[in-house]
Design a protein around this motif. Sequence first.
Motif, PDB file in Angstrom:
ATOM      1  N   LEU A 198       0.834  -1.209   0.000  1.00  0.00           N
ATOM      2  CA  LEU A 198       0.000   0.000   0.000  1.00  0.00           C
ATOM      3  C   LEU A 198       0.868   1.258   0.000  1.00  0.00           C
ATOM      4  O   LEU A 198       0.539   2.256  -0.649  1.00  0.00           O
ATOM      5  CB  LEU A 198      -0.945  -0.017   1.207  1.00  0.00           C
ATOM      6  N   GLU A 199       2.002   1.213   0.716  1.00  0.00           N
ATOM      7  CA  GLU A 199       2.922   2.357   0.741  1.00  0.00           C
ATOM      8  C   GLU A 199       3.504   2.634  -0.641  1.00  0.00           C
ATOM      9  O   GLU A 199       3.868   3.771  -0.963  1.00  0.00           O
ATOM     10  CB  GLU A 199       4.061   2.088   1.732  1.00  0.00           C
ATOM     11  N   ARG A 200       3.584   1.590  -1.469  1.00  0.00           N
ATOM     12  CA  ARG A 200       4.157   1.730  -2.815  1.00  0.00           C
ATOM     13  C   ARG A 200       3.068   1.915  -3.878  1.00  0.00           C
ATOM     14  O   ARG A 200       3.316   1.704  -5.049  1.00  0.00           O
ATOM     15  CB  ARG A 200       5.051   0.538  -3.129  1.00  0.00           C
ATOM     16  N   GLY A 201       1.865   2.279  -3.423  1.00  0.00           N
ATOM     17  CA  GLY A 201       0.836   2.697  -4.352  1.00  0.00           C
ATOM     18  C   GLY A 201      -0.189   1.656  -4.755  1.00  0.00           C
ATOM     19  O   GLY A 201      -1.016   1.921  -5.638  1.00  0.00           O
ATOM     20  N   ALA A 202      -0.162   0.477  -4.128  1.00  0.00           N
ATOM     21  CA  ALA A 202      -1.178  -0.531  -4.441  1.00  0.00           C
ATOM     22  C   ALA A 202      -2.554   0.010  -4.080  1.00  0.00           C
ATOM     23  O   ALA A 202      -2.731   0.702  -3.068  1.00  0.00           O
ATOM     24  CB  ALA A 202      -0.909  -1.823  -3.681  1.00  0.00           C
ATOM     25  N   LYS A 203      -3.540  -0.282  -4.919  1.00  0.00           N
ATOM     26  CA  LYS A 203      -4.899   0.197  -4.685  1.00  0.00           C
ATOM     27  C   LYS A 203      -5.554  -0.554  -3.536  1.00  0.00           C
ATOM     28  O   LYS A 203      -6.301   0.011  -2.731  1.00  0.00           O
ATOM     29  CB  LYS A 203      -5.710   0.010  -5.975  1.00  0.00           C
ATOM     30  N   ASP A 204      -5.280  -1.839  -3.444  1.00  0.00           N
ATOM     31  CA  ASP A 204      -5.975  -2.724  -2.510  1.00  0.00           C
ATOM     32  C   ASP A 204      -5.119  -3.964  -2.316  1.00  0.00           C
ATOM     33  O   ASP A 204      -4.368  -4.346  -3.223  1.00  0.00           O
ATOM     34  CB  ASP A 204      -7.313  -3.132  -3.131  1.00  0.00           C
ATOM     35  N   VAL A 205      -5.221  -4.617  -1.146  1.00  0.00           N
ATOM     36  CA  VAL A 205      -4.460  -5.847  -0.914  1.00  0.00           C
ATOM     37  C   VAL A 205      -5.362  -6.915  -0.298  1.00  0.00           C
ATOM     38  O   VAL A 205      -6.048  -6.669   0.698  1.00  0.00           O
ATOM     39  CB  VAL A 205      -3.244  -5.620   0.012  1.00  0.00           C
ATOM     40  N   LEU A 206      -5.356  -8.099  -0.932  1.00  0.00           N
ATOM     41  CA  LEU A 206      -6.051  -9.274  -0.406  1.00  0.00           C
ATOM     42  C   LEU A 206      -5.019 -10.392  -0.266  1.00  0.00           C
ATOM     43  O   LEU A 206      -3.913 -10.299  -0.810  1.00  0.00           O
ATOM     44  CB  LEU A 206      -7.162  -9.737  -1.341  1.00  0.00           C
ATOM     45  N   ALA A 207      -5.397 -11.468   0.421  1.00  0.00           N
ATOM     46  CA  ALA A 207      -4.505 -12.615   0.544  1.00  0.00           C
ATOM     47  C   ALA A 207      -5.298 -13.901   0.378  1.00  0.00           C
ATOM     48  O   ALA A 207      -6.415 -14.026   0.898  1.00  0.00           O
ATOM     49  CB  ALA A 207      -3.806 -12.602   1.901  1.00  0.00           C
ATOM     50  N   TYR A 208      -4.727 -14.834  -0.368  1.00  0.00           N
ATOM     51  CA  TYR A 208      -5.279 -16.177  -0.514  1.00  0.00           C
ATOM     52  C   TYR A 208      -4.252 -17.159   0.037  1.00  0.00           C
ATOM     53  O   TYR A 208      -3.163 -17.303  -0.514  1.00  0.00           O
ATOM     54  CB  TYR A 208      -5.573 -16.491  -1.993  1.00  0.00           C
ATOM     55  N   ILE A 209      -4.604 -17.821   1.132  1.00  0.00           N
ATOM     56  CA  ILE A 209      -3.685 -18.737   1.813  1.00  0.00           C
ATOM     57  C   ILE A 209      -4.386 -20.083   1.988  1.00  0.00           C
ATOM     58  O   ILE A 209      -5.541 -20.130   2.413  1.00  0.00           O
ATOM     59  CB  ILE A 209      -3.270 -18.206   3.207  1.00  0.00           C
TER      60      ILE A 209
END
Length: 322
Positions: free
Chosen positions: A245-256
């Motif tokens: 997010l600090e590097r400009g990602a719009k959104d973050v999800l995770a699939y584990i």
Amino acid sequence: MAAGDRGHGSGEIKLVAGNSNRALAESIATYLKTPLTKCSVRRFADMEIFVEIQENVRGADVFVIQSTSFPTNDHLMELLIITDALRRSSARRITAVIPYFGYARQDRRASGRTPISAKLVANLITHAGADRVLTLDLHAGQIQGFFDIPTDNLFAAPVMERDIKARMELDKLMVVSPDVGGVVRARALAKRIDAPLAIVDKRRERAGESEVMNVIGDVKGRTCILIDDIIDSGGTLVNAAEALLERGAKDVLAYITHGVLSGGAVARIASSKLRELVITDSIMPTEAVRVAQNIRVISIAPLIGEAIGRTAHEESVSSLFN
């Protein structure tokens, strides 16, 4: 061939469930249209495990469904004792179905005078009487070689791919590996959904200093999907999400695949900047997981059920990898 259309082949299919993940076992039984075999797994007063198979299994093709998740040692002993009980009851073939294989992170000697516990557990399962093993997303693929019996390692990627395609705009996605060691797994998913790949490289510049997260790849304006096999404390994932997010990602999800989520992991995820954590039911979700607003569980019961059906009827399982 549809699961419900299958005959019994050379031996009747029997499904036996331990106590680690009864809900998953019941979902697999529903998929296969085969009821769970009556089996009592209980404790004596001193917590010794006692197993009694309450149906005839002589000549049957038996599948024991048991993740070796927390409490790992109890569930492992249940698996071993159930297997021994079936062997002594003249089951024709015993397959240990282990959706989550505990001790998989101890797959090599990290330093001197330490065990390779994953190999020890493989030996225990084999000597207890298992004829083959069916598992999901092993932490290290070479663990298959620790077993001296046939071992199928399924992948959750097809299940994740379907979920991602049903819910997201694919042209804005970027798949991210939370560390360098998981690049192969992340690349495989990126290829499936035709998305670019980025890597979070964490390193400690000097002893005593906090880790620095370096992002390899341009994530600006992208919806990033972190992919991994196990989430335990959740620290790495939360830190990776913040770095993206600090590097400009719009959104973050995770699939584990495997939601171990020990200690305060659920609270850590709930208060993080992750929009959503998606895990499978390879490990039975706790009440905290079920009520968490940003954690969702998808089922691998059809995948494992199909693999069981194909194994029982000597059909190819490798097509499920795709």
